[in-house]
Motif scaffolding. Sequence first.
Motif, mmCIF file in Angstrom:
data_model
loop_
_atom_site.group_PDB
_atom_site.id
_atom_site.type_symbol
_atom_site.label_atom_id
_atom_site.label_comp_id
_atom_site.label_asym_id
_atom_site.label_seq_id
_atom_site.Cartn_x
_atom_site.Cartn_y
_atom_site.Cartn_z
ATOM 1 N N UNK A 1 0.818 -1.301 0.133
ATOM 2 C CA UNK A 1 -0.198 0.453 0.149
ATOM 3 C C UNK A 1 0.991 1.666 -0.145
ATOM 4 N N UNK A 2 2.150 1.265 1.396
ATOM 5 C CA UNK A 2 3.090 2.304 0.568
ATOM 6 C C UNK A 2 3.415 2.570 -0.399
ATOM 7 N N UNK A 3 3.636 1.737 -1.508
ATOM 8 C CA UNK A 3 4.627 1.486 -2.257
ATOM 9 C C UNK A 3 3.446 2.859 -3.797
ATOM 10 N N UNK A 4 2.675 1.955 -3.819
ATOM 11 C CA UNK A 4 0.867 2.673 -4.299
ATOM 12 C C UNK A 4 0.351 4.072 -4.701
ATOM 13 N N UNK A 5 0.767 4.549 -2.632
ATOM 14 C CA UNK A 5 0.209 5.511 -2.402
ATOM 15 C C UNK A 5 1.417 6.592 -2.194
ATOM 16 N N UNK A 6 2.408 6.257 -2.551
ATOM 17 C CA UNK A 6 3.809 7.210 -2.383
ATOM 18 C C UNK A 6 4.912 7.285 -3.694
ATOM 19 N N UNK A 7 4.579 6.510 -4.455
ATOM 20 C CA UNK A 7 5.152 5.922 -5.806
ATOM 21 C C UNK A 7 5.229 7.758 -7.006
ATOM 22 N N UNK A 8 4.477 8.034 -7.093
ATOM 23 C CA UNK A 8 4.540 9.535 -8.164
ATOM 24 C C UNK A 8 4.595 10.634 -7.265
ATOM 25 N N UNK A 9 4.006 10.704 -6.565
ATOM 26 C CA UNK A 9 4.907 11.566 -5.141
ATOM 27 C C UNK A 9 6.274 11.882 -4.879
ATOM 28 N N UNK A 10 6.361 10.589 -4.723
ATOM 29 C CA UNK A 10 8.367 10.617 -4.680
ATOM 30 C C UNK A 10 8.578 10.666 -5.822
ATOM 31 N N UNK B 1 -2.550 6.883 3.606
ATOM 32 C CA UNK B 1 -1.856 5.819 3.381
ATOM 33 C C UNK B 1 -2.009 5.362 5.002
ATOM 34 N N UNK B 2 -2.042 6.571 6.149
ATOM 35 C CA UNK B 2 -1.562 5.894 7.388
ATOM 36 C C UNK B 2 -3.457 5.863 7.883
ATOM 37 N N UNK B 3 -3.890 6.791 7.387
ATOM 38 C CA UNK B 3 -5.322 6.199 7.690
ATOM 39 C C UNK B 3 -6.306 5.245 7.401
ATOM 40 N N UNK B 4 -5.672 4.675 5.969
ATOM 41 C CA UNK B 4 -6.217 3.489 5.408
ATOM 42 C C UNK B 4 -5.526 2.507 5.541
ATOM 43 N N UNK B 5 -4.711 2.384 6.945
ATOM 44 C CA UNK B 5 -3.905 1.360 7.888
ATOM 45 C C UNK B 5 -4.435 1.107 8.910
ATOM 46 N N UNK B 6 -5.069 2.775 9.255
ATOM 47 C CA UNK B 6 -5.627 2.372 10.468
ATOM 48 C C UNK B 6 -7.128 1.848 10.904
ATOM 49 N N UNK B 7 -7.791 1.691 9.332
ATOM 50 C CA UNK B 7 -9.000 1.967 9.129
ATOM 51 C C UNK B 7 -9.313 0.126 8.840
ATOM 52 N N UNK B 8 -7.820 -0.163 8.558
ATOM 53 C CA UNK B 8 -8.090 -1.877 8.178
ATOM 54 C C UNK B 8 -8.238 -2.293 9.463
ATOM 55 N N UNK B 9 -8.065 -1.807 10.345
ATOM 56 C CA UNK B 9 -7.077 -2.624 11.256
ATOM 57 C C UNK B 9 -8.690 -2.513 12.179
ATOM 58 N N UNK B 10 -9.770 -2.104 11.434
ATOM 59 C CA UNK B 10 -10.903 -2.108 11.884
ATOM 60 C C UNK B 10 -12.313 -2.548 10.699
ATOM 61 N N UNK B 11 -12.110 -3.724 11.020
ATOM 62 C CA UNK B 11 -13.035 -4.727 9.772
ATOM 63 C C UNK B 11 -14.709 -4.991 10.553
ATOM 64 N N UNK B 12 -15.429 -4.133 9.839
ATOM 65 C CA UNK B 12 -16.283 -4.336 9.972
ATOM 66 C C UNK B 12 -18.323 -5.697 9.475
ATOM 67 N N UNK B 13 -17.284 -6.175 9.356
ATOM 68 C CA UNK B 13 -17.562 -7.622 8.361
ATOM 69 C C UNK B 13 -17.726 -8.371 9.704
ATOM 70 N N UNK C 1 -12.223 8.610 8.897
ATOM 71 C CA UNK C 1 -12.656 8.718 7.544
ATOM 72 C C UNK C 1 -13.087 10.386 7.590
ATOM 73 N N UNK C 2 -13.412 10.825 8.767
ATOM 74 C CA UNK C 2 -13.492 12.589 8.897
ATOM 75 C C UNK C 2 -11.924 13.199 9.362
ATOM 76 N N UNK C 3 -11.537 12.506 10.249
ATOM 77 C CA UNK C 3 -10.041 12.889 10.545
ATOM 78 C C UNK C 3 -9.448 13.002 8.825
ATOM 79 N N UNK C 4 -8.959 12.632 7.747
ATOM 80 C CA UNK C 4 -8.602 12.485 6.524
ATOM 81 C C UNK C 4 -9.078 13.268 6.360
ATOM 82 N N UNK C 5 -9.817 13.335 5.494
ATOM 83 C CA UNK C 5 -10.229 14.663 5.034
ATOM 84 C C UNK C 5 -10.622 15.980 5.605
#
Length: 419
Positions: free
Chosen positions: A45-54, A102-114, A129-133
């Motif tokens: 996920x870090x590669x996908x997020x930061x590849x082009x900005x870096x 990336x950091x918020x995606x990582x934190x959200x993935x720790x809380x599954x809703x299924x 979600x609100x905090x990241x926005x």
Amino acid sequence: MNETWQDWLFFGLALLALALVVFAISGLAALILRAIARKREWANRLIVRLRWPFRTLLVVIGLWVVISTRYPDYHARGAVDHTFLIVLIASTAWLLCQAILFATDLAIARYPIDVADNRRARRARTQLAVLRRLVVVVMVFLAAGVILFTFDEARALGASLLASAGIVSIVAGLAAQSTLANLFAGIQLAFSDAIRVDDVVVVEGEWGRIEEITLNYVVVGIWDERRLVLPCTYFTTKPFQNWTRTGSELLGSVELDLDWRVSARRMRDELDRILERTDLWDGRAKVLQVTDAVGGFVRVRVLVTAIDSPTLFDLRCFVREELVDWVQREHEAAEPAQHVLVEQRKAPSKRSAGENGAAATVPPAEPEEHRHDGLFSGSPEAEQRAAQFTQAIPIVRLEEEEAERADGSSPAGGPPSAE
């Protein structure tokens, strides 16, 4: 002419070297992250997020260094440096925003809703979600402000605005009153826990699920796949129903208007058999009561429980269909019908009960096996539900009172009665 050709050749070689350096650095970083990704999922996920900005940031820095080194005395050097500074600020802000996502995606993935009990996960996902926005918006505004203050005219304008900050703040507040109200309402919804993503709500007479909470609006997915978009201020200024505020379990009712010849006891037995055949019922409560008997019909109400609102809807439909089918098949006398009773008035009989000294006949008491549990009486679970509506006053059953009177003590544990 020869010198110009050499200059362009040197500049082209410098650009080629810059491209090689950028791809070498980004490739080395990607190689390291892919090695980590074999054991850690977050590296991909870090590669996908930061590849082009870096890569963009490296290209901007490299180009600035190459041009500054090759053309130190260029007549438009100030404009070129200013342009590279603006692009550098923008690319840095882009990189930081992607790192935050990336950091918020990582934190959200720790809380599954299924999962079955996902109340805590839904709360965390909503706040993240609100905090990241909010953080991304702040980063964009900060980058825009820094870019504006790189211009001398903007700095002078900013000083003049600060001198008249009172008037400007009043005008800006009046102009952006609705926008600011929605912004603060969105933040309030995220951290007050009034609604969360995946909550089941009833708003504007529509039943649906919270799909998205932003800083300006809330998206409610209606059960028929429509989308209801409401401003955040709606949920802070108007009442609404939240069916999953503290839990997803619900109690639902099924009502039937039947004939007076219906047998409530037989219907209770059939209800037990119906609920035993389905997994929709969670086993917490089942009640069948006659709640009304006017207008020529008897109203039978069935109360059942389920783990969540969609399951409850299906359970109510299933119980209703099975009871209707049972009435048609096994208890035709209970089918609703209009009756007209025509009878001839007779003279009162002299041998009425009580005239000859005989006592009137008393109907026999209902057998013990025919007694049933109600919603708020008849069983420990029902009495526990009743205690929630009586300020936790203990309910003393009749048998306990009689036993305490036989022992010579009062039901409340006070002094013995005078009798």
